[in-house]
Structures are given as structure tokens and as C-alpha cells.
Design an enzyme around this catalytic site. Structure first.
Site, mmCIF file in Angstrom:
data_model
loop_
_atom_site.group_PDB
_atom_site.id
_atom_site.type_symbol
_atom_site.label_atom_id
_atom_site.label_comp_id
_atom_site.label_asym_id
_atom_site.label_seq_id
_atom_site.Cartn_x
_atom_site.Cartn_y
_atom_site.Cartn_z
ATOM 1 N N CYS A 1 46.624 72.847 49.666
ATOM 2 C CA CYS A 1 45.186 72.906 49.424
ATOM 3 C C CYS A 1 44.466 73.451 50.630
ATOM 4 O O CYS A 1 43.255 73.676 50.590
ATOM 5 C CB CYS A 1 44.641 71.519 49.072
ATOM 6 S SG CYS A 1 44.688 70.370 50.459
ATOM 7 N N PHE A 55 24.746 60.578 66.563
ATOM 8 C CA PHE A 55 23.603 60.987 67.383
ATOM 9 C C PHE A 55 23.351 59.988 68.518
ATOM 10 O O PHE A 55 22.206 59.664 68.828
ATOM 11 C CB PHE A 55 22.349 61.131 66.524
ATOM 12 C CG PHE A 55 22.429 62.262 65.538
ATOM 13 C CD1 PHE A 55 22.413 63.582 65.970
ATOM 14 C CD2 PHE A 55 22.527 62.003 64.174
ATOM 15 C CE1 PHE A 55 22.490 64.633 65.052
ATOM 16 C CE2 PHE A 55 22.602 63.041 63.259
ATOM 17 C CZ PHE A 55 22.579 64.362 63.692
#
Length: 267
Positions: free
Chosen positions: A110, A250
Site C-alpha cells: 500500500c 504546539f
């Protein structure tokens, strides 16, 4: 010169003006082949330092071994084409690895990170315990540790880093590499080698985004908390929720985004 750095000649430009030829430095990136009991398994691009920890960490996070004790030896051979890391596995683990490779032969791929079928990507990881607790205020200086371990990155701007902190935010260890996954594997390899007889509670901080592979590698080694300087991807969040890993993105010293399992974070 620092290990992992080489010189090159460049022409820089500023404000549209070309400057004279000058010397600069760049991070070294080389093909590294991991070879188990004489059979090549994978070739990764990496910075040629701390490769023994990379071999151990990769073996753990890819479920080739369950314990560092199942590796009997590591030899590193350098050549013009690249670097070979020869890993001697226990007989039982090597037989399992050969069986896994045999089962993959002939299947259509894949194309996702070397796996062959979708079920290999979305693997179930048993939920982690909720034992580790932290105060975010203890980690306000943590980004400095990323800079400290990037001896190559500090001179070239070309590496990622992963560091291990205890639950009080104290630095334990850190590694860098041109590849963010390789930096994490190096750290997890060190953790398994030198910290296995000590208190393994702690937090991993990475200088990159948090992909599902980063979450998967972290959780497979039993680490409950992962901080990332950049964003988390959708699959990373889904994986973190499934295995009860506390994922923070973050991360900027005094701020961040908690994506999953906030129960470990104390006020």
C-alpha cells in the site's frame, strides 16, 4: 569537527545580491541498513551518530524484539555506499522475524512507510496506565533541552531532536537526527539500554510534529506522555486516544494544545 557534520562550498544571496563563494556546513545524511543475523531488513536515511541506540530503538518500536536483552551484539560497518548495522538477535526472535518476512512476500504494497497492508498501519496498542502525573509549570524551560542536544542542528539547522525528561521536567537524555523518527528511535533505544533498571516514568519531547508513527513508537515503549513542538495529525490523535497516551502539540513552554488524556496533567 562535530560528528555528523561536513563542509561544503556555497553561494549565498541576500536581498537579491549573490555573494562570493564561501564555506558552509551541513548535516550528514547517509543510508543506514539494519541487518538482522545476516539478512538485510530495512534501509533508513540517518545521521551517522548513535546508531547503536537507533538499532535498539527501531527493533523495539517495530516489535522485532520485546527487550534489549534479545539483542546479543551490534556491529557497525562503514563503506562508501553507506553504513551497515549488523544486529545479532536471539534465535527465537530471528525465527519470528523470518516468518513475518515470509508472510509478507508476494503481497502488493500500500506504499505507507514500508508496510504491506492497511491493517499493519492501524495496529491496536493496549491502553497505557494513568499512573504518570505532571505539572505543566515544571516544563517551561524544556525547549532549551532540544537546543542543547542538537550539536549538529545548532550549526546546520538540519536535524530534529527528541529528549527524555522526568516527571518534574528535568533533563535525562536527548538525541538528534536528520529524521525525526530516527531521533525518537535513538532516544527510545538509549532509554531501554540504560534506564531499564531505573524509574522509567517520564515525558518525551520532540522538535517536530506528532505523526501517528511517533505516537505508536512512544506508546509501544510504555511512555505515557508525548510533547511535540508542532502540530499533531488526525491519525496521531486517534491513536493517542485509543491507547490513552497524553498527546500535547504546539508546545511552547507556557502554552500548548492537549489532544488526548488530559487526566495526567495536574493544575
Amino acid at each position: 569537527m562535530t560528528v555528523g557534520i561536513e563542509k561544503c562550498s556555497v553561494n549565498k544571496f541576500k536581498h537579491g545580491q549573490l555573494q562570493p563563494l564561501q564555506e558552509d556546513v551541513v548535516a550528514i545524511e547517509r543510508p543506514v541498513a539494519l541487518i538482522y543475523n545476516g539478512i538485510s531488513h530495512v534501509v533508513m536515511m540517518a545521521t551517522p551518530k548513535d546508531l547503536n541506540y537507533f538499532a535498539i530503538g527501531f527493533s523495539l518500536t517495530e516489535k522485532i524484539i520485546e527487550s534489549v536483552d534479545e539483542i546479543y551484539g551490534i556491529d557497525i560497518i562503514d563503506s562508501e555506499q553507506g553504513i551497515e548495522v549488523h544486529i545479532e538477535l536471539s534465535s527465537r526472535r530471528f525465527m519470528q522475524l523470518k516468518e513475518k518476512r515470509r508472510n509478507l512476500t508476494g503481497r502488493s504494497g500500500c506504499g505507507i512507510c514500508g508496510t504491506e497492508q492497511l491493517e499493519q498501519v492501524c495496529q491496536f496498542i493496549p491502553p497505557l496506565s494513568l499512573n504518570d502525573k505532571i505539572h505543566l509549570s515544571d516544563f517551561e524551560q524544556s525547549l532549551n533541552y532540544l537546543k542543547e542536544v542538537q550539536t549538529v542542528g545548532g550549526q546546520t539547522g538540519g536535524t530534529h531532536a527528541a529528549v527524555w525528561l522526568d516527571l518534574n521536567g528535568n533533563f535525562i537524555a536527548g538525541f538528534e537526527d536528520v529524521g525525526r523518527h530516527v531521533a525518537l528511535d535513538k532516544l527510545l533505544g538509549y532509554r531501554a539500554t540504560f534506564l531499564r533498571n531505573q524509574n522509567l516514568k517520564g515525558v518525551i519531547l520532540v522538535s517536530s510534529r506528532a505523526s501517528y508513527e511517533m505516537v505508536q513508537k512512544t506508546a509501544r515503549c510504555g511512555v505515557e506522555i508525548l510533547f511535540a513542538v508542532s502540530a499533531a495529525t488526525s491519525m496521531a490523535i486517534e491513536q493517542a486516544k485509543q491507547c490513552q497516551l497524553t498527546l500535547v502539540g504546539f508546545f511552547r513552554d507556557t502554552q500548548g494544545v492537549i489532544y488526548s488524556t488530559k487526566e495526567r496533567i495536574l493544575k
